[in-house]
Motif scaffolding. Sequence first.
Motif, PDB file in Angstrom:
ATOM      1  N   ALA A  54      67.387  75.524  93.336  1.00 34.58           N
ATOM      2  CA  ALA A  54      67.835  74.179  92.966  1.00 34.58           C
ATOM      3  C   ALA A  54      69.097  73.791  93.734  1.00 34.58           C
ATOM      4  O   ALA A  54      69.216  72.661  94.217  1.00 34.58           O
ATOM      5  CB  ALA A  54      68.085  74.106  91.467  1.00 34.58           C
ATOM      6  N   VAL A  55      70.024  74.720  93.889  1.00 34.22           N
ATOM      7  CA  VAL A  55      71.263  74.431  94.613  1.00 34.22           C
ATOM      8  C   VAL A  55      70.968  74.164  96.083  1.00 34.22           C
ATOM      9  O   VAL A  55      71.504  73.225  96.678  1.00 34.22           O
ATOM     10  CB  VAL A  55      72.275  75.584  94.444  1.00 34.22           C
ATOM     11  CG1 VAL A  55      73.451  75.422  95.382  1.00 34.22           C
ATOM     12  CG2 VAL A  55      72.737  75.662  93.005  1.00 34.22           C
ATOM     13  N   VAL A  56      70.089  74.966  96.679  1.00 31.32           N
ATOM     14  CA  VAL A  56      69.734  74.775  98.090  1.00 31.32           C
ATOM     15  C   VAL A  56      69.038  73.426  98.276  1.00 31.32           C
ATOM     16  O   VAL A  56      69.336  72.688  99.205  1.00 31.32           O
ATOM     17  CB  VAL A  56      68.850  75.927  98.597  1.00 31.32           C
ATOM     18  CG1 VAL A  56      68.231  75.614  99.941  1.00 31.32           C
ATOM     19  CG2 VAL A  56      69.654  77.219  98.663  1.00 31.32           C
ATOM     20  N   ALA A  57      68.119  73.084  97.375  1.00 30.64           N
ATOM     21  CA  ALA A  57      67.395  71.812  97.472  1.00 30.64           C
ATOM     22  C   ALA A  57      68.359  70.630  97.369  1.00 30.64           C
ATOM     23  O   ALA A  57      68.210  69.636  98.082  1.00 30.64           O
ATOM     24  CB  ALA A  57      66.334  71.731  96.392  1.00 30.64           C
ATOM     25  N   ARG A  58      69.362  70.728  96.501  1.00 27.24           N
ATOM     26  CA  ARG A  58      70.328  69.624  96.334  1.00 27.24           C
ATOM     27  C   ARG A  58      71.283  69.521  97.511  1.00 27.24           C
ATOM     28  O   ARG A  58      71.822  68.468  97.772  1.00 27.24           O
ATOM     29  CB  ARG A  58      71.164  69.853  95.061  1.00 27.24           C
ATOM     30  CG  ARG A  58      70.422  69.662  93.770  1.00 27.24           C
ATOM     31  CD  ARG A  58      70.293  68.240  93.378  1.00 27.24           C
ATOM     32  NE  ARG A  58      71.621  67.619  93.256  1.00 27.24           N
ATOM     33  CZ  ARG A  58      71.813  66.378  92.899  1.00 27.24           C
ATOM     34  NH1 ARG A  58      70.789  65.635  92.581  1.00 27.24           N
ATOM     35  NH2 ARG A  58      73.023  65.874  92.848  1.00 27.24           N
ATOM     36  N   ARG A  82      70.544  69.934 100.682  1.00 24.80           N
ATOM     37  CA  ARG A  82      69.898  69.372 101.888  1.00 24.80           C
ATOM     38  C   ARG A  82      69.944  67.851 101.841  1.00 24.80           C
ATOM     39  O   ARG A  82      69.794  67.253 100.772  1.00 24.80           O
ATOM     40  CB  ARG A  82      68.454  69.839 101.963  1.00 24.80           C
ATOM     41  CG  ARG A  82      68.326  71.316 102.202  1.00 24.80           C
ATOM     42  CD  ARG A  82      66.898  71.724 102.350  1.00 24.80           C
ATOM     43  NE  ARG A  82      66.808  73.154 102.561  1.00 24.80           N
ATOM     44  CZ  ARG A  82      65.721  73.857 102.402  1.00 24.80           C
ATOM     45  NH1 ARG A  82      64.596  73.268 102.019  1.00 24.80           N
ATOM     46  NH2 ARG A  82      65.728  75.147 102.621  1.00 24.80           N
ATOM     47  N   PRO A  83      70.117  67.214 103.016  1.00 28.78           N
ATOM     48  CA  PRO A  83      70.108  65.749 103.032  1.00 28.78           C
ATOM     49  C   PRO A  83      68.711  65.194 102.698  1.00 28.78           C
ATOM     50  O   PRO A  83      67.696  65.841 102.969  1.00 28.78           O
ATOM     51  CB  PRO A  83      70.502  65.404 104.460  1.00 28.78           C
ATOM     52  CG  PRO A  83      70.334  66.647 105.251  1.00 28.78           C
ATOM     53  CD  PRO A  83      70.365  67.794 104.298  1.00 28.78           C
ATOM     54  N   ALA A  84      68.681  64.031 102.093  1.00 23.99           N
ATOM     55  CA  ALA A  84      67.409  63.397 101.735  1.00 23.99           C
ATOM     56  C   ALA A  84      66.666  62.991 102.999  1.00 23.99           C
ATOM     57  O   ALA A  84      67.264  62.593 103.993  1.00 23.99           O
ATOM     58  CB  ALA A  84      67.666  62.178 100.861  1.00 23.99           C
ATOM     59  N   ALA A  85      65.362  63.113 102.933  1.00 21.51           N
ATOM     60  CA  ALA A  85      64.525  62.771 104.095  1.00 21.51           C
ATOM     61  C   ALA A  85      64.441  61.273 104.299  1.00 21.51           C
ATOM     62  O   ALA A  85      64.536  60.484 103.419  1.00 21.51           O
ATOM     63  CB  ALA A  85      63.122  63.339 103.909  1.00 21.51           C
TER      64      ALA A  85
END
Length: 35
Positions: free
Chosen positions: A26-30, A32-35
């Motif tokens: 969850a931390v890694v996903a948050r 990353r910049p939004a596509a």
Amino acid sequence: MSAEEPLFQVVRGVPTAEELAALVGAVVARSRPAA
């Protein structure tokens, strides 16, 4: 916050390996910049 302090701390209970993996995911996903 110093470089010695953790970003997260478990304050109650003992998380399983699966719970820790979910938290890291969850931390890694948050982070990353939004596509």
